[in-house]
Design a protein around this motif. Sequence first.
Motif, mmCIF file in Angstrom:
data_model
loop_
_atom_site.group_PDB
_atom_site.id
_atom_site.type_symbol
_atom_site.label_atom_id
_atom_site.label_comp_id
_atom_site.label_asym_id
_atom_site.label_seq_id
_atom_site.Cartn_x
_atom_site.Cartn_y
_atom_site.Cartn_z
ATOM 1 N N LYS A 134 -8.338 -18.035 37.184
ATOM 2 C CA LYS A 134 -8.058 -19.307 36.523
ATOM 3 C C LYS A 134 -8.747 -20.439 37.277
ATOM 4 C CE LYS A 134 -3.858 -20.265 35.055
ATOM 5 N NZ LYS A 134 -2.435 -20.717 35.068
ATOM 6 N N ALA A 135 -9.509 -21.246 36.556
ATOM 7 C CA ALA A 135 -10.261 -22.340 37.179
ATOM 8 C C ALA A 135 -9.915 -23.645 36.482
ATOM 9 C CB ALA A 135 -11.765 -22.068 37.077
ATOM 10 N N ARG A 136 -9.404 -24.581 37.268
ATOM 11 C CA ARG A 136 -9.046 -25.904 36.745
ATOM 12 C C ARG A 136 -9.393 -26.936 37.814
ATOM 13 N NH1 ARG A 136 -3.327 -25.558 35.781
ATOM 14 N NH2 ARG A 136 -3.759 -24.691 33.696
ATOM 15 N N TYR A 137 -10.296 -27.844 37.506
ATOM 16 C CA TYR A 137 -10.748 -28.865 38.453
ATOM 17 C C TYR A 137 -11.208 -28.247 39.768
ATOM 18 C CZ TYR A 137 -8.792 -32.311 35.249
ATOM 19 O OH TYR A 137 -8.525 -33.078 34.135
ATOM 20 N N TYR A 146 -14.713 -18.185 41.532
ATOM 21 C CA TYR A 146 -13.936 -17.962 40.315
ATOM 22 C C TYR A 146 -14.669 -17.079 39.316
ATOM 23 C CZ TYR A 146 -10.935 -21.644 42.117
ATOM 24 O OH TYR A 146 -10.085 -22.383 42.911
ATOM 25 N N SER A 228 -14.564 -26.764 34.153
ATOM 26 C CA SER A 228 -13.161 -26.711 34.575
ATOM 27 C C SER A 228 -12.492 -28.079 34.568
ATOM 28 C CB SER A 228 -13.046 -26.077 35.966
ATOM 29 O OG SER A 228 -13.417 -26.990 36.999
ATOM 30 N N ARG A 229 -13.284 -29.140 34.411
ATOM 31 C CA ARG A 229 -12.708 -30.481 34.289
ATOM 32 C C ARG A 229 -12.230 -30.755 32.870
ATOM 33 N NH1 ARG A 229 -17.825 -33.799 36.719
ATOM 34 N NH2 ARG A 229 -18.405 -32.286 38.343
ATOM 35 N N THR A 232 -9.217 -25.392 30.972
ATOM 36 C CA THR A 232 -8.873 -24.381 31.962
ATOM 37 C C THR A 232 -9.640 -23.104 31.630
ATOM 38 O OG1 THR A 232 -6.672 -25.310 32.301
ATOM 39 C CG2 THR A 232 -7.010 -23.027 32.983
ATOM 40 N N LEU A 234 -10.202 -19.184 32.064
ATOM 41 C CA LEU A 234 -9.313 -18.061 32.327
ATOM 42 C C LEU A 234 -10.112 -16.771 32.481
ATOM 43 C CD1 LEU A 234 -6.595 -18.913 29.662
ATOM 44 C CD2 LEU A 234 -6.454 -19.305 32.134
#
Length: 288
Positions: A134-137, A146, A228-229, A232, A234
Amino acid sequence: MKLMRYGSKGQEKPALLDDKGRVRDLSALLPDITAQTLTPAGLAALAAIDANKLPVVETPGRIAPPYSGAGKFIAIGLNYSDHAAESNLPVPKEPVVFTKATSCIVGCNDAVVLPQGSVKGDWEVELGVVIGSKARYVSEADALKYVAGYCTVNDVSEREYQLERGTQWDKGKGCDTFGPVGPWLATRDEVPDPQALNMWLDVNGKRYQTGNTKTMVFGVAHLVSYLSRFMTLLPGDLITTGTPPGVGMGIKPSPVFLKAGDVMTLGIDGLGAQRQVVHAWNAALIDD
């Protein structure tokens, strides 16, 4: 590792490619290679397997997409400056992002079926990036952590649908069979530098595209961080990262578009080659 799947549609089996290029069946150990298989824990479990003890598949037949369950199929446009030039468009200041329908994903050698009335089918060899965590910011410095792995993608396109039917590129990008992926997914450790990969594409034996990922406008790490900005990412999400010059619509003095009977062959260093025969509309070739 090089992970793959083989078998007829709906009957795919998991496998890997050993160090001698032989297909080794994994179906006694797991039912399928899915998005969850591509997480760090899933890949660690596979890495612990002794490939030499797995049964060899002498005639795998159809090579399926290397995993199932892609939640998103995200594409980047105009990511090679010379491709932007041949498209008569400026080099973007930020990544151009669009989506391909996940329903367009097919095996690397499956038929490519042109939509009804299509007259401007086109080809694009591209590096595919598959997310494993999972990649977020995420930062650009950490972004490659990731990534589960990489694969060859043909971003098949219908240029009339893409450019002449309104402003949304997606219309010409997600048609059935417009996403050949594979033959395998090479895990991140197999590709030490995703910005140093040669790529090529031929149509009917004539070389149209020759490129290297080093000439991307935005590299893989930047793209993962950037995306990722806005969403999200996955495990199993697939990012196809743009194409070098040589697409059909950019041929001078007259563009060249796909027609029934054409044969596309393409590949990327370490990620394998694809071969697709182009067909006029035939739903049976999609559904069977």
